[in-house]
Design an enzyme around this catalytic site. Structure first.
Site, PDB file in Angstrom:
ATOM      1  N   GLU A  18       0.831  -1.205   0.000  1.00 12.62           N
ATOM      2  CA  GLU A  18       0.000   0.000   0.000  1.00 12.62           C
ATOM      3  C   GLU A  18       0.867   1.258   0.000  1.00 12.62           C
ATOM      4  O   GLU A  18       0.551   2.247  -0.663  1.00 12.62           O
ATOM      5  CB  GLU A  18      -0.920  -0.020   1.225  1.00 12.62           C
ATOM      6  CG  GLU A  18      -2.166   0.799   1.071  1.00 12.62           C
ATOM      7  CD  GLU A  18      -3.201   0.465   2.148  1.00 12.62           C
ATOM      8  OE1 GLU A  18      -4.140  -0.281   1.846  1.00 12.62           O
ATOM      9  OE2 GLU A  18      -3.058   0.939   3.288  1.00 12.62           O
ATOM     10  N   GLU A  72       2.117   1.720  -3.410  1.00 17.44           N
ATOM     11  CA  GLU A  72       1.015   2.202  -4.247  1.00 17.44           C
ATOM     12  C   GLU A  72       0.793   3.703  -4.043  1.00 17.44           C
ATOM     13  O   GLU A  72       0.641   4.461  -5.012  1.00 17.44           O
ATOM     14  CB  GLU A  72      -0.266   1.422  -3.898  1.00 17.44           C
ATOM     15  CG  GLU A  72      -1.434   1.778  -4.793  1.00 17.44           C
ATOM     16  CD  GLU A  72      -2.733   1.093  -4.373  1.00 17.44           C
ATOM     17  OE1 GLU A  72      -2.756   0.365  -3.360  1.00 17.44           O
ATOM     18  OE2 GLU A  72      -3.743   1.318  -5.076  1.00 17.44           O
ATOM     19  N   CYS A 110      -8.589  -2.116   3.847  1.00 11.76           N
ATOM     20  CA  CYS A 110      -8.517  -3.380   4.605  1.00 11.76           C
ATOM     21  C   CYS A 110      -9.782  -3.712   5.371  1.00 11.76           C
ATOM     22  O   CYS A 110      -9.928  -4.821   5.872  1.00 11.76           O
ATOM     23  CB  CYS A 110      -7.320  -3.366   5.544  1.00 11.76           C
ATOM     24  SG  CYS A 110      -7.080  -1.817   6.374  1.00 11.76           S
ATOM     25  N   SER A 147      -7.398   1.985  -2.247  1.00 10.61           N
ATOM     26  CA  SER A 147      -6.188   1.224  -2.569  1.00 10.61           C
ATOM     27  C   SER A 147      -6.617  -0.095  -3.189  1.00 10.61           C
ATOM     28  O   SER A 147      -7.644  -0.669  -2.806  1.00 10.61           O
ATOM     29  CB  SER A 147      -5.404   0.949  -1.278  1.00 10.61           C
ATOM     30  OG  SER A 147      -4.518  -0.125  -1.471  1.00 10.61           O
ATOM     31  N   LYS A 203     -15.764  -9.734   7.697  1.00 11.23           N
ATOM     32  CA  LYS A 203     -14.655 -10.520   7.133  1.00 11.23           C
ATOM     33  C   LYS A 203     -15.163 -11.841   6.556  1.00 11.23           C
ATOM     34  O   LYS A 203     -14.556 -12.416   5.663  1.00 11.23           O
ATOM     35  CB  LYS A 203     -13.590 -10.777   8.204  1.00 11.23           C
ATOM     36  CG  LYS A 203     -12.763  -9.548   8.550  1.00 11.23           C
ATOM     37  CD  LYS A 203     -11.640  -9.341   7.559  1.00 11.23           C
ATOM     38  CE  LYS A 203     -10.906  -8.048   7.832  1.00 11.23           C
ATOM     39  NZ  LYS A 203     -10.055  -7.648   6.699  1.00 11.23           N
ATOM     40  N   GLU A 212     -16.185 -10.818   3.222  1.00 11.30           N
ATOM     41  CA  GLU A 212     -15.006 -10.534   2.389  1.00 11.30           C
ATOM     42  C   GLU A 212     -14.390 -11.828   1.861  1.00 11.30           C
ATOM     43  O   GLU A 212     -14.068 -11.943   0.667  1.00 11.30           O
ATOM     44  CB  GLU A 212     -13.958  -9.775   3.224  1.00 11.30           C
ATOM     45  CG  GLU A 212     -12.676  -9.482   2.474  1.00 11.30           C
ATOM     46  CD  GLU A 212     -11.630  -8.810   3.364  1.00 11.30           C
ATOM     47  OE1 GLU A 212     -11.349  -7.626   3.162  1.00 11.30           O
ATOM     48  OE2 GLU A 212     -11.102  -9.481   4.264  1.00 11.30           O
ATOM     49  N   GLU A 244     -14.090 -12.891  -6.109  1.00  5.71           N
ATOM     50  CA  GLU A 244     -12.772 -12.572  -6.672  1.00  5.71           C
ATOM     51  C   GLU A 244     -11.616 -12.900  -5.719  1.00  5.71           C
ATOM     52  O   GLU A 244     -10.453 -12.766  -6.094  1.00  5.71           O
ATOM     53  CB  GLU A 244     -12.717 -11.088  -7.083  1.00  5.71           C
ATOM     54  CG  GLU A 244     -12.664 -10.080  -5.942  1.00  5.71           C
ATOM     55  CD  GLU A 244     -14.025  -9.725  -5.356  1.00  5.71           C
ATOM     56  OE1 GLU A 244     -15.006 -10.444  -5.630  1.00  5.71           O
ATOM     57  OE2 GLU A 244     -14.108  -8.739  -4.603  1.00  5.71           O
ATOM     58  N   CYS A 267     -10.683  -2.024  14.685  1.00  7.10           N
ATOM     59  CA  CYS A 267     -11.005  -3.454  14.847  1.00  7.10           C
ATOM     60  C   CYS A 267     -11.141  -3.881  16.304  1.00  7.10           C
ATOM     61  O   CYS A 267     -11.829  -4.865  16.580  1.00  7.10           O
ATOM     62  CB  CYS A 267      -9.939  -4.304  14.191  1.00  7.10           C
ATOM     63  SG  CYS A 267     -10.132  -4.353  12.430  1.00  7.10           S
TER      64      CYS A 267
HETATM   65 FE1  HC0 Z   1      -8.642  -5.686  11.380  1.00 10.44          FE
HETATM   66 FE2  HC0 Z   1      -6.988  -5.925   9.514  1.00 10.44          FE
HETATM   67  S1  HC0 Z   1      -6.663  -4.613  11.344  1.00 10.44           S
HETATM   68  S2  HC0 Z   1      -9.117  -5.117   9.216  1.00 10.44           S
HETATM   69  O1  HC0 Z   1      -9.206  -4.007  11.774  1.00 10.44           O
HETATM   70  O2  HC0 Z   1      -5.765  -4.026   7.722  1.00 10.44           O
HETATM   71  O3  HC0 Z   1     -11.046  -7.462  11.167  1.00 10.44           O
HETATM   72  O4  HC0 Z   1      -7.702  -6.818  13.988  1.00 10.44           O
HETATM   73  O5  HC0 Z   1      -7.367  -8.298  10.803  1.00 10.44           O
HETATM   74  O6  HC0 Z   1      -7.413  -7.911   7.279  1.00 10.44           O
HETATM   75  O7  HC0 Z   1      -4.269  -6.847   9.841  1.00 10.44           O
HETATM   76  C1  HC0 Z   1     -10.160  -6.769  11.369  1.00 10.44           C
HETATM   77  C2  HC0 Z   1      -8.218  -6.382  13.086  1.00 10.44           C
HETATM   78  C3  HC0 Z   1      -7.622  -7.193  10.679  1.00 10.44           C
HETATM   79  C4  HC0 Z   1      -7.193  -7.139   8.080  1.00 10.44           C
HETATM   80  C5  HC0 Z   1      -5.262  -6.573   9.699  1.00 10.44           C
HETATM   81  C6  HC0 Z   1      -6.312  -4.737   8.340  1.00 10.44           C
END
Ligand code: HC0
Length: 586
Positions: A278, A281, A304, A324, A363, A366, A371, A520
């Protein structure tokens, strides 16, 4: 100050304090169900009733401000019986399959019924038509358990500015959900799970995938690999009665080993990898804009947090180029496990089973996006929330609190302190700046002074401006440039920031957005209930984890450097492009 009495004892409290808050300050616990500190006080559930002398009816203490000479009674017979009746009526409408409900022993309605001494169900209520919604990858809803407290409505609307859930009909017929009893997949739900994090009962929860993980662990033909997100280590202990903010990285690793995962890796590793990709980028976009005069999408947003990605796809599809192209660390780890690590073991991608432990329900969505299969197979097979992992550890009969510490496995178990702080709002930005500063200036940041204070903490939108001086020749085009960055957490704050940019009222180069309040550490899959106090404790723990390491910068992670040397080539190279980057959909 206002003078009042509570249960015949005198107290002085600040003007504007509610009766509920005054009682809390006096050490008196009033039961509540719809109330959420600093978020919702609407007096809807009537569980927090108190008697006030001179007022005919009992009043909901969460919405009643104190007044001078007010005489409050919190536990006389009238109050106790009224609260009991309110809860009995709620129970009469509620699907009471407590023993098999995932909220068993973690249910606020159950605890209140117990605390109020309810030992029989005297009433049979009229039930609204049951709606069981399994339409999304991340969340499941069961309207038969809903007590119409509206906590989910408030967080979805006010905190996240999504408004996927709202109350419909009246009285016993009230239901909460998308319009016409439809599924969450028919509305702009981003599956962040903040609703499931505040639900006091089992009406909305993460999709439970623990059985899929047990099945994989029992399958001798699969190599089952687990990764744990940065935020888990500061919260998992709460599932076992430990204080919020207790760091349990070592115990968690030991528990996962006892559950017989074949390899235990750290999402921190791929968070470091994300910084390399990133960061490169962003610098490439800046070079194109500043040197080549090309039109590039700036500011660049982090990518993320999957709730944020879906939010952009739903609400701002004309700005997708600003995201990104990096996959999230979760997905980068999945792709690396099923290619780089699988090759080391002589295995095919389909012989590997990748489990993630995340603080996040989005997640799950995700990982299921079509893809996300750079390896040729689905890169991440199952995502467990912190709560699900807690249940699995309990099911395995592991005494978590007394476990010894152990270390994650090589090579993908090594992560820096910069990666730890991804868990906190502002952490991705700080991690990126630690690396960018050293690469662009060639100078080392003082170890004791790595925090970027303006982006630390719980303020909704944070900003910093950094003037770049003393660049190395490769980055000389950045000499004298003032880099403007911003950080937002929770989607209502993100929306406000995006609107400011669209209105031309603010300009930035780089923006971090995390879907959940606090980042998170406050994810929708974390142990309940995440108050600001709990957030602060987890944030402090995560910074302590970073500060306790000698490896605190992503570009110094030797295992990441080796991955580039042996497998990927360079950041943004051909292989990275195939495995670590993605595209978004309108
Ligand atoms: Fe998170 Fe992550 S920091 S989104 O907040 O970037 O869910 O803990 O794992 O993928 O590393 C959540 C937390 C993650 C990802 C990381 C990011």
């Amino acid at each position: 100050m206002i003078d009042i009495t509570i249960d015949y004892k005198p107290y002085s409290v600040e003007e504007g304090t509610t009766v509920l808050e005054a009682c809390k300050q006096a050490g008196i616990k009033i039961p509540t169900l719809c109330y959420l500190e600093k978020i919702q006080a609407i007096g809807a559930c009537r569980v927090c009733l108190v008697e006030i002398e001179g007022v005919k009816d009992l009043v909901a203490s969460c919405v009643m401000p104190v007044s001078d000479e007010m005489k409050i009674h919190t536990n006389n017979r009238r109050v106790r019986e009224a609260r009991k009746l309110v809860v009995e009526l709620l129970l009469s409408e509620h699907e009471g399959d407590c023993q098999i409900c995932d909220r068993n022993e973690d249910c606020e309605l159950q605890s209140i019924a117990r605390d109020l001494g309810i030992r029989e169900l005297r009433y049979e209520g009229e039930k609204a038509p049951r709606c069981q919604d399994e339409s999304t990858a991340g969340l499941v809803r069961d309207s038969a358990k809903c007590i119409s407290c509206r906590r989910c409505v408030t967080v979805c609307t006010a905190t996240q500015s999504v408004s996927a859930l709202f109350p419909q009909s009246r009285g016993f017929k009230t239901t909460i959900g998308p319009a016409f009893g439809k599924g969450l997949d028919t509305v702009t739900c981003v599956q962040c799970g903040q609703c499931s994090a505040v639900c006091p009962v089992g009406a909305i929860s993460e999709r439970d995938q623990t059985a899929e993980v047990w099945a994989a662990l029992d399958n001798p033909d699969l190599t089952v690999v687990v990764q744990t997100a940065p935020a888990i280590r500061a919260a998992l202990g709460e599932c076992f009665g430990m204080e919020p903010g207790t760091l349990v990285t070592g115990k968690m690793t030991t528990a996962l080993r006892r559950m017989k995962f074949d390899a235990i890796f750290d999402t921190n590793f791929s968070a470091d990898l994300t910084i390399m990709e990133e960061g490169t980028e962003l610098l490439t976009r800046l070079k194109k804009a500043l040197v080549d005069g090309e039109e590039v999408a700036l500011p660049m947003f982090t990518s993320c947090s999957p709730g944020w990605i879906q939010f952009m796809e739903f609400y701002y599809p004309d700005m997708l180029a600003n995201l990104s192209t990096c996959k999230s660390p979760q997905q980068m780890m999945g792709a690396m496990v099923k290619t780089y690590y699988a090759q080391k073991l002589g295995k095919k991608p389909e012989e590997m089973f990748m489990v993630s432990v995340m603080p996040c329900t989005a997640k799950k969505y995700e990982a299921a996006r079509p893809e996300m299969n750079g390896s040729g197979a689905q890169d991440v097979d199952v995502v467990l929330t912190t709560r699900e992992l807690g249940r699995m550890i309990t099911e395995a009969g592991i005494d978590f609190v007394s476990l010894e510490d152990s270390e994650m496995d090589a090579p993908l178990g090594l992560g820096s302190g910069a990666a730890d702080i991804f868990a906190n709002s502002g952490g991705v930005m700080e991690a990126a700046l630690r690396t960018a500063y050293e690469l662009v200036t060639g100078r080392e940041l003082p170890f004791e002074n790595l925090h970027v204070t303006p982006v630390v903490g719980l303020e909704g939108i944070k900003e910093a401006a950094i003037t770049i001086e003393g660049t190395v020749p490769a980055w000389s085009f950045l000499e004298g440039v003032t880099a403007k960055v911003a950080v937002a957490h929770s989607l209502a704050n993100a929306r406000a920031l995006v609107e400011k940019i669209r209105a031309g009222e603010a300009e930035y180069h780089f923006i971090e957005v995390m879907t959940c309040p606090g980042g998170c550490i406050g994810g929708g899959g974390q142990p309940r209930i995440t108050t600001d106090e709990v957030r602060k404790a987890r944030i402090k723990a995560i910074y302590a984890e970073d500060e306790g390491k000698t490896l605190r910068k992503s570009h110094e992670n030797e295992a990441v450097a080796k991955l580039y040397e042996d497998f990927l080539g360079a950041p943004l190279g051909h292989k990275s492009h195939e495995l670590l980057h993605t595209k978004y959909f309108e």
